[in-house]
Design a protein around this motif. Structure first.
Motif, PDB file in Angstrom:
ATOM      1  N   MET A 121      17.845  16.090 -29.659  1.00 34.16           N
ATOM      2  CA  MET A 121      16.927  15.300 -30.489  1.00 34.16           C
ATOM      3  C   MET A 121      17.696  14.091 -31.053  1.00 34.16           C
ATOM      4  SD  MET A 121      13.850  16.702 -31.060  1.00 34.16           S
ATOM      5  CE  MET A 121      13.080  18.007 -30.108  1.00 34.16           C
ATOM      6  N   HIS A 126      16.085  15.884 -37.275  1.00 32.48           N
ATOM      7  CA  HIS A 126      14.964  16.054 -36.331  1.00 32.48           C
ATOM      8  C   HIS A 126      15.085  17.404 -35.623  1.00 32.48           C
ATOM      9  CE1 HIS A 126      12.163  13.553 -33.538  1.00 32.48           C
ATOM     10  NE2 HIS A 126      11.891  14.842 -33.400  1.00 32.48           N
ATOM     11  N   ALA A 127      16.304  17.750 -35.252  1.00 33.12           N
ATOM     12  CA  ALA A 127      16.540  19.036 -34.559  1.00 33.12           C
ATOM     13  C   ALA A 127      16.197  20.196 -35.492  1.00 33.12           C
ATOM     14  CB  ALA A 127      17.997  19.118 -34.114  1.00 33.12           C
ATOM     15  N   ARG A 129      14.054  20.219 -38.060  1.00 34.53           N
ATOM     16  CA  ARG A 129      12.599  20.309 -38.237  1.00 34.53           C
ATOM     17  C   ARG A 129      11.969  20.955 -36.996  1.00 34.53           C
ATOM     18  NH1 ARG A 129      13.054  15.182 -40.055  1.00 34.53           N
ATOM     19  NH2 ARG A 129      12.145  14.268 -38.157  1.00 34.53           N
ATOM     20  N   THR A 130      12.414  20.520 -35.825  1.00 31.06           N
ATOM     21  CA  THR A 130      11.838  21.052 -34.568  1.00 31.06           C
ATOM     22  C   THR A 130      12.148  22.531 -34.417  1.00 31.06           C
ATOM     23  OG1 THR A 130      12.105  18.868 -33.560  1.00 31.06           O
ATOM     24  CG2 THR A 130      11.785  20.742 -32.059  1.00 31.06           C
ATOM     25  N   TYR A 131      13.401  22.928 -34.725  1.00 29.97           N
ATOM     26  CA  TYR A 131      13.768  24.347 -34.592  1.00 29.97           C
ATOM     27  C   TYR A 131      12.950  25.195 -35.555  1.00 29.97           C
ATOM     28  CZ  TYR A 131      16.893  28.113 -33.054  1.00 29.97           C
ATOM     29  OH  TYR A 131      17.424  29.262 -32.488  1.00 29.97           O
ATOM     30  N   GLU A 133       9.969  24.555 -36.675  1.00 32.76           N
ATOM     31  CA  GLU A 133       8.596  24.669 -36.128  1.00 32.76           C
ATOM     32  C   GLU A 133       8.549  25.718 -35.016  1.00 32.76           C
ATOM     33  OE1 GLU A 133       7.702  19.926 -36.885  1.00 32.76           O
ATOM     34  OE2 GLU A 133       7.814  20.699 -34.824  1.00 32.76           O
ATOM     35  N   ARG A 134       9.562  25.736 -34.177  1.00 31.69           N
ATOM     36  CA  ARG A 134       9.585  26.688 -33.053  1.00 31.69           C
ATOM     37  C   ARG A 134       9.739  28.125 -33.567  1.00 31.69           C
ATOM     38  NH1 ARG A 134      13.346  23.305 -28.673  1.00 31.69           N
ATOM     39  NH2 ARG A 134      11.863  21.584 -28.420  1.00 31.69           N
TER      40      ARG A 134
END
Ligand code: 6PG
Length: 255
Positions: A121, A126-127, A129-131, A133-134
């Motif tokens: 990312m 950003h990484a 936030r994405t992790y 969410e996952r």
């Protein structure tokens, strides 16, 4: 044979086992993880395992890929990471790359069950936030709210995952988050990291610390003796919902 050591526990329901060296500890940990995985799949049809980084668990990871752990229910196992260095997934400092080299490429875990931290990312934030969410999507779809087991290491300064004593005050304000971006101390490069928070780690049913080597002796005995210094260690704040277990070798006990 390991000795069940009667010691003051770091928390009410902590178990502590002592081993002569890293090899004996790693073999016991491989058996322990495999049994727990079989039990989890039998009860809930799935085993969610959080891998720690660093060097201590590497021998355990190698053993997970050997016939000694033929009972591991890889098809029903989901893998996560407690923290990750913000480097490409094939970088030598990557915790994912270390696990892949040690056992991932040798076991039949479905590729979509390998939930690595997305370090491709634009930024660690950003990484993170994405992790997060996952993770939330995984638990929602699984109808679960717990990791089954979190594997953790202990730093000589009492850190665990990428939660460092320097950030202890920050951790209170981060409590709602499950994943965050942090800057590690310059003594622990790579400094840009993504880590599970205590809230995420403590959502686990069980946590297993693997501690090896003389350089960990001060931190480990400080935690076991519940010294005032240990209260500032993030490792002291790990409180899984069912059981906390410590595996440590003689060197980590300082004798
Ligand atoms: C990391 C780990 C970190 C590690 C400790 C102990 O990404 O480095 O998650 O928390 O577990 O620093 O490291 P060693 O096992 O290498 O001593």
């Amino acid at each position: 044979m390991s000795d069940d050591v009667a010691q003051p526990s770091p928390s009410e329901n902590a178990h502590l086992r002592r081993f002569h060296d890293l090899e004996e500890m790693s073999r016991a940990a491989a058996e322990w993880v495999t049994q727990l995985a079989e039990q989890a799949v039998e009860r809930r049809g799935r085993f969610s395992l959080v891998l720690s980084g660093g060097s201590t668990p590497q021998r355990l990871y190698e053993l997970l890929g050997t016939p000694m752990c033929h009972g591991m229910p890889w098809e029903e196992t989901h893998l996560f990471w407690s923290d990750e260095r913000f480097v490409p997934k094939n970088h030598p400092d990557s915790n994912y790359a270390s696990a892949r080299a040690a056992f991932l490429h040798r076991v039949p875990v479905p590729p979509d069950h390998v939930h690595r931290v997305p370090t491709d990312m634009p930024s660690p934030e950003h990484a993170a936030r994405t992790y997060e969410e996952r993770l939330r999507l995984f638990f929602l779809e699984a109808g679960a709210s717990h990791f089954d087991l979190v594997l953790l290491g202990l730093g000589a300064d009492g850190h665990t995952a990428s939660l460092f004593p320097e950030h202890m005050e920050q951790q209170e304000t981060d409590e709602a988050k499950w994943v965050k971006a942090v800057i590690a101390p310059p003594t622990r490069p790579p400094i840009r990291r993504v880590t599970l928070t205590l809230k995420a780690l403590n959502s686990a049913r069980r946590a297993l610390f693997l501690v090896s080597g003389a350089e960990k002796a001060n931190a480990l005995t400080s935690i076991l003796d519940r010294t005032s210094e240990s209260r500032r260690f993030p490792a002291t704040r790990v409180r899984p919902t069912e059981q906390l277990t410590w595996f440590a070798d003689d060197a980590a006990f300082g004798r």
